[in-house]
Design a protein around this motif. Sequence first.
Motif, PDB file in Angstrom:
ATOM      1  N   ASP A  57       0.823  -1.207   0.000  1.00  0.00           N
ATOM      2  CA  ASP A  57       0.000   0.000   0.000  1.00  0.00           C
ATOM      3  C   ASP A  57       0.858   1.258   0.000  1.00  0.00           C
ATOM      4  N   GLU A  58       1.941   1.239   0.786  1.00  0.00           N
ATOM      5  CA  GLU A  58       2.832   2.403   0.833  1.00  0.00           C
ATOM      6  C   GLU A  58       3.564   2.576  -0.496  1.00  0.00           C
ATOM      7  N   ILE A  59       4.009   1.461  -1.081  1.00  0.00           N
ATOM      8  CA  ILE A  59       4.748   1.535  -2.338  1.00  0.00           C
ATOM      9  C   ILE A  59       3.851   2.042  -3.454  1.00  0.00           C
ATOM     10  N   ARG A  60       2.563   1.697  -3.400  1.00  0.00           N
ATOM     11  CA  ARG A  60       1.627   2.174  -4.422  1.00  0.00           C
ATOM     12  C   ARG A  60       1.437   3.687  -4.367  1.00  0.00           C
ATOM     13  N   GLN A  61       1.854   4.311  -3.267  1.00  0.00           N
ATOM     14  CA  GLN A  61       1.710   5.755  -3.139  1.00  0.00           C
ATOM     15  C   GLN A  61       2.817   6.520  -3.857  1.00  0.00           C
ATOM     16  N   VAL A  62       3.786   5.799  -4.441  1.00  0.00           N
ATOM     17  CA  VAL A  62       4.868   6.463  -5.165  1.00  0.00           C
ATOM     18  C   VAL A  62       4.287   7.281  -6.309  1.00  0.00           C
ATOM     19  N   ASP A  63       4.726   8.523  -6.413  1.00  0.00           N
ATOM     20  CA  ASP A  63       4.243   9.428  -7.458  1.00  0.00           C
ATOM     21  C   ASP A  63       4.782   8.959  -8.803  1.00  0.00           C
ATOM     22  N   LEU A  64       3.902   8.422  -9.662  1.00  0.00           N
ATOM     23  CA  LEU A  64       4.332   7.892 -10.951  1.00  0.00           C
ATOM     24  C   LEU A  64       4.572   8.992 -11.980  1.00  0.00           C
ATOM     25  N   ILE A  65       4.028  10.178 -11.720  1.00  0.00           N
ATOM     26  CA  ILE A  65       4.275  11.298 -12.620  1.00  0.00           C
ATOM     27  C   ILE A  65       5.668  11.875 -12.361  1.00  0.00           C
ATOM     28  N   ASN A  66       6.018  12.030 -11.091  1.00  0.00           N
ATOM     29  CA  ASN A  66       7.354  12.506 -10.710  1.00  0.00           C
ATOM     30  C   ASN A  66       7.961  11.506  -9.724  1.00  0.00           C
ATOM     31  N   PRO A  67       8.354  10.337 -10.224  1.00  0.00           N
ATOM     32  CA  PRO A  67       8.847   9.279  -9.337  1.00  0.00           C
ATOM     33  C   PRO A  67      10.205   9.619  -8.753  1.00  0.00           C
ATOM     34  N   PRO A  68      10.578   8.979  -7.646  1.00  0.00           N
ATOM     35  CA  PRO A  68      11.914   9.174  -7.092  1.00  0.00           C
ATOM     36  C   PRO A  68      12.969   8.629  -8.049  1.00  0.00           C
ATOM     37  N   ASN A  69      14.208   9.093  -7.879  1.00  0.00           N
ATOM     38  CA  ASN A  69      15.295   8.564  -8.698  1.00  0.00           C
ATOM     39  C   ASN A  69      15.726   7.183  -8.216  1.00  0.00           C
ATOM     40  N   ILE A  70      15.750   7.030  -6.896  1.00  0.00           N
ATOM     41  CA  ILE A  70      16.235   5.782  -6.297  1.00  0.00           C
ATOM     42  C   ILE A  70      15.245   5.323  -5.230  1.00  0.00           C
ATOM     43  N   VAL A  71      14.951   4.025  -5.227  1.00  0.00           N
ATOM     44  CA  VAL A  71      14.124   3.420  -4.191  1.00  0.00           C
ATOM     45  C   VAL A  71      14.944   2.348  -3.492  1.00  0.00           C
ATOM     46  N   ILE A  72      14.977   2.410  -2.152  1.00  0.00           N
ATOM     47  CA  ILE A  72      15.677   1.406  -1.351  1.00  0.00           C
ATOM     48  C   ILE A  72      14.627   0.519  -0.690  1.00  0.00           C
ATOM     49  N   LEU A  73      14.704  -0.788  -0.931  1.00  0.00           N
ATOM     50  CA  LEU A  73      13.748  -1.750  -0.378  1.00  0.00           C
ATOM     51  C   LEU A  73      14.451  -2.647   0.636  1.00  0.00           C
ATOM     52  N   GLU A  74      14.060  -2.536   1.894  1.00  0.00           N
ATOM     53  CA  GLU A  74      14.595  -3.480   2.874  1.00  0.00           C
ATOM     54  C   GLU A  74      13.746  -4.747   2.858  1.00  0.00           C
ATOM     55  N   LEU A  75      14.402  -5.892   2.647  1.00  0.00           N
ATOM     56  CA  LEU A  75      13.721  -7.182   2.650  1.00  0.00           C
ATOM     57  C   LEU A  75      14.399  -8.149   3.624  1.00  0.00           C
ATOM     58  N   ASN A  76      14.907  -7.603   4.712  1.00  0.00           N
ATOM     59  CA  ASN A  76      15.595  -8.432   5.706  1.00  0.00           C
ATOM     60  C   ASN A  76      14.675  -9.434   6.380  1.00  0.00           C
ATOM     61  N   THR A  77      13.406  -9.106   6.520  1.00  0.00           N
ATOM     62  CA  THR A  77      12.470 -10.020   7.173  1.00  0.00           C
ATOM     63  C   THR A  77      11.670 -10.837   6.161  1.00  0.00           C
ATOM     64  N   SER A 179      -3.492  -0.951 -13.483  1.00  0.00           N
ATOM     65  CA  SER A 179      -3.210   0.461 -13.220  1.00  0.00           C
ATOM     66  C   SER A 179      -4.077   1.042 -12.116  1.00  0.00           C
ATOM     67  N   LEU A 180      -5.387   0.795 -12.176  1.00  0.00           N
ATOM     68  CA  LEU A 180      -6.311   1.436 -11.246  1.00  0.00           C
ATOM     69  C   LEU A 180      -6.414   0.714  -9.911  1.00  0.00           C
ATOM     70  N   ASP A 181      -6.348  -0.626  -9.936  1.00  0.00           N
ATOM     71  CA  ASP A 181      -6.517  -1.397  -8.705  1.00  0.00           C
ATOM     72  C   ASP A 181      -5.189  -1.758  -8.036  1.00  0.00           C
ATOM     73  N   ARG A 182      -4.167  -1.996  -8.856  1.00  0.00           N
ATOM     74  CA  ARG A 182      -2.878  -2.429  -8.313  1.00  0.00           C
ATOM     75  C   ARG A 182      -1.845  -1.315  -8.269  1.00  0.00           C
ATOM     76  N   GLY A 183      -2.133  -0.174  -8.879  1.00  0.00           N
ATOM     77  CA  GLY A 183      -1.174   0.930  -8.870  1.00  0.00           C
ATOM     78  C   GLY A 183       0.031   0.704  -9.754  1.00  0.00           C
ATOM     79  N   VAL A 184      -0.085  -0.192 -10.755  1.00  0.00           N
ATOM     80  CA  VAL A 184       1.022  -0.507 -11.649  1.00  0.00           C
ATOM     81  C   VAL A 184       1.006   0.441 -12.846  1.00  0.00           C
TER      82      VAL A 184
END
Length: 411
Positions: A57-77, A179-184
Amino acid sequence: MFDLVERLNVKNEDSNQSKENLNTVLFYQTDECRSLINESFRFDGNSEPKNSKNSDDEIRQVDLINPPNIVILELNTSANVVQDAQRISHLLPSNVSVVVIGSEDAISTIRLLKEMGFYYLFWPVSKQECSDFMRHVASNHEEHKGVGENRKAKRVAMVGVKGGMGTSLLSSEVARSLSLDRGVSTLLVDHNYHGGNLDIFMGLKQFQKRSLQKGTLFSDIDSAYASGLVKKITPTLSVLAIESEAISTQELTEYTQAIQKQVLSYSSVMVEDHAQLIRNTTDMNKLIENIDVIVFVLDSSVSALREYNRLYQLATTHNVEKKVRVITVMNSIRPNNPAAVSFEETEKYTGHRPHVFVPFDNKAAKYVLEGLQILKTKSVMARPISNLVSLILGEEVKQEQNSLFRFFSKG
């Protein structure tokens, strides 16, 4: 007096500063990781990345019009770093550099993430190591090089085994759901160059395909020109649809493919509507070379089943090295009738069961004309189409065997 050396030094400082201050977002799972990442950024004199909990849900909030340059994903757990990274990759634009932080010390993990275009930072890591690694990623991002160049849109080909299988309807439903339901970030590509009803299925009013004139050259296509031919419907959904009375279907196909190559990095998934173009070995071979998932769409008629078996054999013959995923959809385009092929006969003839069965709904036409997304209605088609979207994204779907037999068995 104008000091050239000083001026050049200022330019270099500005360049270095722009590399280090790229817009960065951290999706963390543990406070320990969040703390170290923020400290390493401050250690280099940079602003901390935007911090958010690692959830879809949080990742889907990424602004696709002006996305960040770099995304860091912690997957330690994470129980499986690669699987989670694959799922999340669909939620991020392809032009974003992605760093995965994980504690899986396996060569296969590093290799698979690299193939996906993801950087991998093994945990635990020191503050200095993290700082050096992030500077390397930022430099690669600015210079358009590194493993991030492997990140391209996943291409999904929706192939009707013949005309009238409902391929365009399913293509539009899949694209809208992604696009609309999954935020892709999704691009829907229309390969029907003469007519078609994709705009109706998409609920688009006063939509016109881009018309091409005779003499248009492939060499004229650059990123800016290609982007101009793509119609943005919503922030996460675009459509590429061209037509021409003066250019042959083959030329239009090649032109569309040239446009797609230019815009591959601007979407996460491309859904391609091949309602009735793939017919022979050459067509199938070219298709397999360029896609990641092929979805065959057929109905329960004998003629469709025979054509599906022929195309499926062509696909598997040319799919030895590419390993394109194949999904089969049985789409019931008319009410049940005694002449329909049974589920058992289909499995016996093809050697496998369809992955998805979409039952007939006499209200579907009404929903479409009203501009409704079938997935948002109470239609019996909604759940199977949702399952198809999940399969495309690599998610596990439980087969509903009872309903499948009920809808698919003979009259």
